[in-house]
Scaffold this motif. Sequence first.
Motif, short mmCIF file in Angstrom:
data_model
loop_
_atom_site.label_atom_id
_atom_site.label_comp_id
_atom_site.label_asym_id
_atom_site.label_seq_id
_atom_site.Cartn_x
_atom_site.Cartn_y
_atom_site.Cartn_z
N SER D 126 0.81 -1.21 0.00
CA SER D 126 0.00 0.00 0.00
C SER D 126 0.84 1.26 0.00
CB SER D 126 -0.94 -0.01 1.20
OG SER D 126 -1.87 -1.05 1.01
N LEU D 140 -6.27 -9.82 -8.28
CA LEU D 140 -6.01 -8.39 -8.05
C LEU D 140 -5.26 -7.75 -9.22
CD1 LEU D 140 -6.20 -5.99 -6.07
CD2 LEU D 140 -3.92 -6.63 -5.25
N LYS D 143 -2.71 -1.58 -9.29
CA LYS D 143 -3.11 -0.22 -9.58
C LYS D 143 -2.36 0.35 -10.79
CE LYS D 143 -4.16 4.14 -8.53
NZ LYS D 143 -4.96 5.09 -8.23
N GLN D 146 -2.35 -2.65 -14.05
CA GLN D 146 -3.60 -3.34 -14.42
C GLN D 146 -3.35 -4.79 -14.81
OE1 GLN D 146 -6.76 -2.03 -14.00
NE2 GLN D 146 -5.56 -0.45 -12.94
N CYS D 201 -7.52 -3.07 2.50
CA CYS D 201 -7.01 -1.77 2.06
C CYS D 201 -7.96 -1.26 0.99
CB CYS D 201 -5.62 -1.92 1.46
SG CYS D 201 -5.05 -0.44 0.57
N PRO D 202 -8.93 -0.42 1.39
CA PRO D 202 -9.93 0.02 0.41
C PRO D 202 -9.30 0.84 -0.72
CG PRO D 202 -10.22 1.15 2.53
CD PRO D 202 -9.18 0.11 2.73
N THR D 203 -8.14 1.40 -0.50
CA THR D 203 -7.54 2.26 -1.53
C THR D 203 -6.89 1.47 -2.66
OG1 THR D 203 -7.17 3.91 0.16
CG2 THR D 203 -5.95 4.20 -1.88
N ASN D 205 -6.75 -2.30 -2.78
CA ASN D 205 -7.13 -3.68 -2.98
C ASN D 205 -8.64 -3.79 -3.12
OD1 ASN D 205 -7.62 -6.46 -2.88
ND2 ASN D 205 -5.81 -6.82 -1.60
N ARG D 206 -9.09 -3.94 -4.34
CA ARG D 206 -10.55 -4.00 -4.58
C ARG D 206 -11.03 -5.44 -4.62
NH1 ARG D 206 -11.92 1.33 -6.62
NH2 ARG D 206 -10.42 2.59 -5.52
N VAL D 207 -10.19 -6.38 -4.27
CA VAL D 207 -10.61 -7.78 -4.29
C VAL D 207 -10.75 -8.30 -2.85
CG1 VAL D 207 -10.03 -10.12 -5.05
CG2 VAL D 207 -9.50 -8.16 -6.52
N THR D 209 -11.62 -7.28 -0.05
CA THR D 209 -12.31 -6.17 0.61
C THR D 209 -13.04 -6.66 1.86
OG1 THR D 209 -14.26 -6.68 -0.65
CG2 THR D 209 -12.73 -5.08 -1.62
N ASP D 211 -16.18 -6.50 2.26
CA ASP D 211 -17.34 -7.25 1.76
C ASP D 211 -16.97 -8.71 1.52
OD1 ASP D 211 -19.14 -5.30 1.84
OD2 ASP D 211 -19.07 -4.80 -0.31
#
Lengths: 579, 579, 281, 281
Positions: D126, D140, D143, D146, D201-203, D205-207, D209, D211
């Motif tokens: 991060s 993942l 950032k 991609q 890490c919401p900033t 890591n969008r996997v 999460t 949720d």
Amino acid sequence: MPKTDFVVRIGGDTAKDPGIITTGEIITHAAAQSGLHIYTFKTFPAEIKGGQALFQVRIADYILLSQGDAVDVLVVFSREAYELNAPDLAEDAILIYDSGNFQPEPVTNRIDYGVPLAEIAQNQVGSLLSKNIVAIGVLTAILGIPREVMAKTIGEQFGARGRAIVETNLKALDAGIDYVNQNKIKPADYIFQPITPLPKLVLDGNEAVSLGAIVAGMKVFAGYPITPASDILHFMQRELPKFGGDALQTEDEISAISLAIGASFAGKKSMTATSGPGFSLMVESINLAAMAEIPLVIVDVQRGGASTGMPTKMAQGDLNIALYGVHNESPRIVIGLTSVEDSFYGIIRAFNLAEIYQTPVVVLSDQYLAPRKATINEPDLEEIEIIDRMIPSKEQLKNYRRYKITASGISPMAIPGIENGAYIAEGIEHNEMSAPAYTPQIHAEMTRKRFKKLETLTSSIYVDEFVRRYGHEYPEIGIIGWGSSEGVIREAVSKAEIKGGKVAALHPKLLNPLPVKHIMEFVRPLRRIIVPEANYTGQFAALLRDRCGINPIQLNKDVGLPFTPGEILAKIEEVAETL
Amino acid sequence: MPKTDFVVRIGGDTAKDPGIITTGEIITHAAAQSGLHIYTFKTFPAEIKGGQALFQVRIADYILLSQGDAVDVLVVFSREAYELNAPDLAEDAILIYDSGNFQPEPVTNRIDYGVPLAEIAQNQVGSLLSKNIVAIGVLTAILGIPREVMAKTIGEQFGARGRAIVETNLKALDAGIDYVNQNKIKPADYIFQPITPLPKLVLDGNEAVSLGAIVAGMKVFAGYPITPASDILHFMQRELPKFGGDALQTEDEISAISLAIGASFAGKKSMTATSGPGFSLMVESINLAAMAEIPLVIVDVQRGGASTGMPTKMAQGDLNIALYGVHNESPRIVIGLTSVEDSFYGIIRAFNLAEIYQTPVVVLSDQYLAPRKATINEPDLEEIEIIDRMIPSKEQLKNYRRYKITASGISPMAIPGIENGAYIAEGIEHNEMSAPAYTPQIHAEMTRKRFKKLETLTSSIYVDEFVRRYGHEYPEIGIIGWGSSEGVIREAVSKAEIKGGKVAALHPKLLNPLPVKHIMEFVRPLRRIIVPEANYTGQFAALLRDRCGINPIQLNKDVGLPFTPGEILAKIEEVAETL
Amino acid sequence: MAQRAAKDYRGSIKPIWCPGCGHYGILSAIYQGFSNLNLNPSEVVVVSGIGCSGRLPGYLRTYGFHGVHGRALPLATGVKIANPKLTVLVAGGDGDSYSIGAGHIPHAARRNADLTYIVMNNGVYSLTKGQHSPTSSPQLLSKQTQLRPLQDALNPIAFAVACDVSFVARGYSHARNELADLIIQAIQHKGFALIDVLSPCPTFNRVQTSDFYRNNIVPIASNHDAADKFQAFIWANETGKIPVGIFYKVRKPTLQERLEERRIQSGREEMSMRNLFEKFY
Amino acid sequence: MAQRAAKDYRGSIKPIWCPGCGHYGILSAIYQGFSNLNLNPSEVVVVSGIGCSGRLPGYLRTYGFHGVHGRALPLATGVKIANPKLTVLVAGGDGDSYSIGAGHIPHAARRNADLTYIVMNNGVYSLTKGQHSPTSSPQLLSKQTQLRPLQDALNPIAFAVACDVSFVARGYSHARNELADLIIQAIQHKGFALIDVLSPCPTFNRVQTSDFYRNNIVPIASNHDAADKFQAFIWANETGKIPVGIFYKVRKPTLQERLEERRIQSGREEMSMRNLFEKFY
Ligand SMILES: Cc1ncc(C[n+]2csc(CCOP(=O)(O)OP(=O)(O)O)c2C)c(N)n1
Ligand SMILES: Cc1ncc(C[n+]2csc(CCOP(=O)(O)OP(=O)(O)O)c2C)c(N)n1
Ligand code: SF4
Ligand code: SF4
Ligand SMILES: [Mg+2]
Ligand SMILES: [Mg+2]
């Protein structure tokens, strides 16, 4: 007369005013696409979110050498950012501020434009986040930038995120432009006049290094993330495979450099890139590469402070470790990159030297140079010389000696796969046949052989390419600088000359072996020598004292920020007083 | 007149003639126990088994400064060893060789004693392995060493391995003595006369460092095996627990130094010891200790060659990395040990400085000094000053600032457990309260604070202790040396003086901060300056050029072996010719 | 090309290892394995670190790299990336591999480059003359201190299995044919293979000797399913006799396959430098 | 001394982590655990490396050491050796601990110093803005590039169990009470304890999460026998849901106990410097 050279800065808190950097980049690209020259400068907070950052771009219709001295147009969204940046404003500067948020004390000679940026974004665009783009609209109008130019850049910037986002931002742009027109705000005295664009690239230092490495024929890149060098790794991961190469993020810096060494041994040009802490971890293996005579390029993007220090700040602090970070002694070439353009050509030279001399080449960039953008002419690939290592001939393979002692110190290097070339790349002292050997005689001969390569380089045609001289023909005051301060020094020198000073500058880009002959010639007529460096102790000044026997006046700035031309000029004038 | 100062050497292949080193050690101990002074020198093959080694001991009834120039008595078992060592023989030397094995060509002025060493061992003692001890018997008789002295030493040497082994070896001793007596071999012209023994210690350099560290109050040692530093680790593992301390072999050098830093932070004096390759791996963490202001002692026992190089050979090659092996800049004290005795006192000084200035101290030893034995007077513990770090007073703890800016640069250091002292030891740039902070002002202040400590040291009373001057009062030629060559230089200087040369030597033991004032005073009257160093490029000469603006004549020897007094003397005489 | 004999892989330098050193057995097994596979010596690279073990490449007629202590694995990875056609063998000591070099193993496993890693495990630091290594017996008195190990031993097989090294085996240097066979299988395995080879050091290790091994080594059960990670882990933790053989073997994408895929995805074909420059217009 | 409240451990610096960062939960759980154990802040040291995670010690009122990247574990070992009375907590990121620092874990396990190691595992680098870490999900997209990870993920729990770390657990930063409870048990455990804490890490890591974790985390079976290494290994390799709790727990001599024994064996009592000097007469 309207100015054709001016500095625009956007400052704010990255958490409260997101998009500072994007805003700056949009303006930069609009300028570059209009054929103008640009020179950017950013500072980042160390924090992931929050903390004051700034993005600044100098725009002109001629080649720019520095970020400039003072800010001509400042855009701020909060009092905090205003207070932090106000001291850097030029006389007659324009201040654009969010009048919905705070009200600065009026200052004579400053032109203040209060615009309710957030309010406009919220009410007219329907997205508070677009307040930056509203500000861009204001700038577009004030600076007289053609709307189409800016709209095109915004389209490119947000295109990947979908049509809706582009539309919103164009709406914000127009809202800003409209506000200026409706309120009859008087345009600035600056000219942003598109000129016939040559094919030019807009690159930052890290991008220039990356492109150069690919042009040089690099096929393997290994690195470990570290600010401010990580972008080279990202670039390589994205682009290198397209050229048949491979880029890897390894588990640490030791692994990264080891991997690069192994790949180079096996015949591929290889590189790693890091910053100070990672470079520290690499010194053992750089020494191995020198001893085993493996070509290798190591980029060190210097940053501020010792130890973890100040990762997002600027310093020229790693010259010492680049030169001397080796137990015992082995030959190492050190190059200091001086500008975005030089980053491209310098890294190519680094690969060429690594290949010719079969030894590690350390290339020093820094946090000032790496992230800043500049325009460069598209390189003419036909004109660029690419050199590959010397491999043994059929004849030489008959009784092959990898570490054969030669007059130049260079011995042909076999590559695994070549029949009859098998040898052991050896980090232990060894004889010509690469067998371990410790006799006094062999060690003496082999040490001489390895160091001989630096002498061969010193007396080669390549050295001239690495030395630049600027300024007065018969100078009394001379400036010797290194690395990224070249443009700033050059600008200061021309300003001093305009004022009648007899000043010249020498900028050696080769730091080891140092071009002593060129330096001695330069200093001969001088009455005073100034050495500006962005570090505390004066590492380059020490090197000059040692190698050239001169004792320069040190100008050290160690606060995490680059020199400005004004600071150098002030020193020149101070020294001139003593003549 | 019989000589009271002579050199005995045993040379051979460690596989074919096992016990070379033991033999030398027995003679050394017999001499030391007789109250004589000794100075040993060994070379090892790099191989575990096999390869030529030698053990040499100089014996005299006065303090010895070097290993001597030539060999007076040589013992060899094979032609190979004979040929390798014969060039080093003095005029009128005695050669003892195994006449059952080979027959050397006779040489005028040399006294050759052929003794069928292996045969005697096999036939009379019943153990071929004891041929070394037979040779010791021969030496005992020829040198006139009292039999009881040698018998006692042999008893001590082999005691741990049982009575039977001792008996065999005594039998071998007597067989050698008998052979000399029976063959009426004329005794040598050397005197080995026991003198009233003062309480003296026989130590090698690594042992002296280890004892000194324990006296200094070190309580935690962490290391990773590496030639020629490993013996410090072994010593500590055996002895440190007896003093309530702890010694650990870690997984690597990075772990070793990290562990030492952690322990020092928590209040215990700590040390690590390594050689060049390990030192390379430690530079990142040394930088951390300097930034976080943690006292720490790092011993670097230098060895030959770059990279893995020549682990069992001598060099003074790590001065550069000791001084400059740091990304960006942080203060570091560097000390060069000069002799076995100085290793003991020098390491104590290193701990004192680390504690006072709360910064890492690098102590340079080398492969010449570390394994060689010498006699030193038993240290008077009452006389030794031990200094501990400054901890905050009750008053200071009221509003404690770990990194408080002070005039000396030194701020009181709280230790975990102290109430109200809690702080973060910080490798990121920070403010007085140890919170991360990157503003230009804080970085400037903190850098100045950290470097201020070196200035405070430079102007302290401690510096005088670190400078030794020898020789003529009004010299024309001056020698400036560093590290383990002190004795050799001193001996050369006195020999030159005897011959009427106006020569003096200065030996700074503090290499950073360099005692510039002392050096400048020393060089003022000189017409020539010679700087001898066991490296290729002349690292100390470069430092002197940089810091003192002098340009000395370099005398570099980089073949894996130390200087001899004769080599220094020859250079003095060569330079004197040019006056 | 005619079949090459074991001796065709022998280098010109005579090994300087002590008589009885287990490392000789490993060297012969490598000769034998190479001969069996009829590898072209010019297309083989043997990479090592520092230690008695580190001298191995010098004794072969192949290409070699004698690097620094603990870094043989990343060096070798670089070699393989640069030229996937080469057969790359890596040799380490137990100190070199499991102490200073331990951090590279999990990541070599994650990359799964097609390398054969031979750990010449003598349970001691030999070149530096007898200190404890991570695999020293709890009984081993170190030569210099006469102390037993302060730290527990590491179980390299369990470690490798947990890291998901795709081929995990144990061999014994004095069981030369079996070892040669393991080496052949490891080279043929597509991916990262680790063979921990028990290799007695008669000079510094008086506990883990050939006598000891002769009495304690057993082949791994013939019905052991090397594809079963849990079984492999149980075998790895066997505390009675010492099983030799293949503990674990799975097929995962090799590094080469992963990199090749990236190259294909990235659309190598159309790329020219000009195209790349255009991105920066 | 009266019971200290969680807030009594809060430092004076305001955390600069992003809103929603999992690291906040870990920090609170530490406050809570310390409070529950009523530790004296002056007798606690929190050691960290570099990363968003590395900032943790600054947010406590205890002593701390913010060292260099990847070396928190050996630094902390030194602290504990120097003063065994201190409670020593170590905090690392997944990059700090499992990538550059991975080589220290097996050896920390072999020493078994009485440390509590909290790995603040967000599956991403991060602080350096979004590169893959050894625990990144194969899904993942980094950032900056991609791209998906080139390398397989490391299983830190299996890794720790194979290294014989004497206390191995997994926690979740948003399950604060359970995490505090694990931290308390780890501190109370005599020996080296590793808690891998899933920390979104919401900033970057969008996997991995919150949720995702909310739906996939399960407590480890209540009948799991943490003394059983094989069971622990099986649980560690669970590929469906993600078990949290204590996987493995054994009592082995701590480093302190080992060192103390050495001191006793060496006969500390009689030793004086003179005695030592005499050995060199
Ligand atoms: C960075 C570094 N640290 C330490 C050493 C010293 N060293 C050389 S070999 C070795 C260990 C040898 O043990 P092992 O790897 O088990 O190999 P063996 O000699 O037993 O075959 C060490 C510590 C070194 N060369 N480099
Ligand atoms: C020797 C060294 N290499 C690289 C870096 C750059 N760096 C800082 S933090 C970091 C990784 C952070 O990731 P992680 O450990 O997962 O912590 P997080 O930020 O995710 O909490 C890296 C590579 C460094 N500081 N030092
Ligand atoms: S010391 Fe041991 S490992 Fe080294 S060569 Fe001798 S027997 Fe082999
Ligand atoms: S970047 Fe991620 S780990 Fe770092 S503070 Fe923000 S949310 Fe937390
Ligand atoms: Mg070993
Ligand atoms: Mg992370």
